[in-house]
Motif scaffolding. Structure first.
Motif, PDB file in Angstrom:
ATOM      1  N   THR A 119     -13.373   2.408  36.553  1.00  0.00           N
ATOM      2  CA  THR A 119     -12.180   3.247  36.712  1.00  0.00           C
ATOM      3  C   THR A 119     -12.461   4.669  36.242  1.00  0.00           C
ATOM      4  O   THR A 119     -12.082   5.639  36.899  1.00  0.00           O
ATOM      5  N   LEU A 120     -13.144   4.795  35.094  1.00  0.00           N
ATOM      6  CA  LEU A 120     -13.497   6.103  34.575  1.00  0.00           C
ATOM      7  C   LEU A 120     -14.427   6.841  35.539  1.00  0.00           C
ATOM      8  O   LEU A 120     -14.234   8.030  35.831  1.00  0.00           O
ATOM      9  N   ALA A 121     -15.427   6.136  36.048  1.00  0.00           N
ATOM     10  CA  ALA A 121     -16.368   6.748  37.000  1.00  0.00           C
ATOM     11  C   ALA A 121     -15.644   7.178  38.276  1.00  0.00           C
ATOM     12  O   ALA A 121     -15.892   8.276  38.810  1.00  0.00           O
ATOM     13  N   ALA A 122     -14.751   6.330  38.767  1.00  0.00           N
ATOM     14  CA  ALA A 122     -13.985   6.675  39.969  1.00  0.00           C
ATOM     15  C   ALA A 122     -13.099   7.890  39.704  1.00  0.00           C
ATOM     16  O   ALA A 122     -12.970   8.783  40.557  1.00  0.00           O
ATOM     17  N   SER A 123     -12.505   7.955  38.520  1.00  0.00           N
ATOM     18  CA  SER A 123     -11.663   9.106  38.160  1.00  0.00           C
ATOM     19  C   SER A 123     -12.484  10.390  38.136  1.00  0.00           C
ATOM     20  O   SER A 123     -12.045  11.431  38.640  1.00  0.00           O
ATOM     21  N   PHE A 124     -13.687  10.316  37.542  1.00  0.00           N
ATOM     22  CA  PHE A 124     -14.572  11.490  37.524  1.00  0.00           C
ATOM     23  C   PHE A 124     -14.960  11.898  38.938  1.00  0.00           C
ATOM     24  O   PHE A 124     -14.960  13.092  39.278  1.00  0.00           O
ATOM     25  N   ALA A 125     -15.305  10.925  39.765  1.00  0.00           N
ATOM     26  CA  ALA A 125     -15.720  11.225  41.137  1.00  0.00           C
ATOM     27  C   ALA A 125     -14.574  11.863  41.924  1.00  0.00           C
ATOM     28  O   ALA A 125     -14.765  12.879  42.609  1.00  0.00           O
ATOM     29  N   ILE A 126     -13.397  11.283  41.817  1.00  0.00           N
ATOM     30  CA  ILE A 126     -12.241  11.830  42.543  1.00  0.00           C
ATOM     31  C   ILE A 126     -11.901  13.223  42.027  1.00  0.00           C
ATOM     32  O   ILE A 126     -11.645  14.138  42.820  1.00  0.00           O
ATOM     33  N   SER A 127     -11.929  13.407  40.708  1.00  0.00           N
ATOM     34  CA  SER A 127     -11.656  14.735  40.132  1.00  0.00           C
ATOM     35  C   SER A 127     -12.682  15.757  40.614  1.00  0.00           C
ATOM     36  O   SER A 127     -12.330  16.892  40.960  1.00  0.00           O
ATOM     37  N   GLY A 128     -13.939  15.352  40.626  1.00  0.00           N
ATOM     38  CA  GLY A 128     -14.996  16.247  41.107  1.00  0.00           C
ATOM     39  C   GLY A 128     -14.791  16.623  42.567  1.00  0.00           C
ATOM     40  O   GLY A 128     -14.954  17.794  42.943  1.00  0.00           O
ATOM     41  N   LEU A 129     -14.411  15.653  43.393  1.00  0.00           N
ATOM     42  CA  LEU A 129     -14.166  15.941  44.803  1.00  0.00           C
ATOM     43  C   LEU A 129     -12.961  16.868  44.983  1.00  0.00           C
ATOM     44  O   LEU A 129     -12.985  17.769  45.835  1.00  0.00           O
ATOM     45  N   ILE A 130     -11.939  16.662  44.192  1.00  0.00           N
ATOM     46  CA  ILE A 130     -10.761  17.525  44.279  1.00  0.00           C
ATOM     47  C   ILE A 130     -11.124  18.954  43.879  1.00  0.00           C
ATOM     48  O   ILE A 130     -10.760  19.917  44.563  1.00  0.00           O
TER      49      ILE A 130
END
Length: 79
Positions: A8-19
């Motif tokens: 979940t943390l990794a997905a949050s970082f990835a999504i934040s980075g993409l945004i």
């Protein structure tokens, strides 16, 4: 920390980075578009000034022809 929490943390970082990347990309594109608008405005302004200059020269040419063919008397209306 459980593996599910890590995912979940990794997905949050990835999504934040993409945004963040998407916002930067959009801002850069908007800035470039705005700059192109400035260039178009400058070109239109140059064209307008050239047309005005051409019109002025044509007016001067017509005035010279008019003054050669007719007697011009200075009156109250001319300055």
């Amino acid at each position: 920390m459980s593996s599910r929490a890590k995912a979940t943390l990794a997905a949050s970082f990835a999504i934040s980075g993409l945004i963040i990347w998407g916002v930067h990309h959009q801002q850069n594109k908007e800035r470039d578009d705005m700059f192109q608008g400035v260039l178009r405005d400058d070109e239109r302004r140059r064209e307008k000034m050239q047309r005005r200059q051409d019109d002025f020269q044509e007016s001067q040419r017509k005035r010279e022809i008019y003054e050669r063919t007719q007697i011009v008397v200075s009156g109250e209306g001319s300055r």
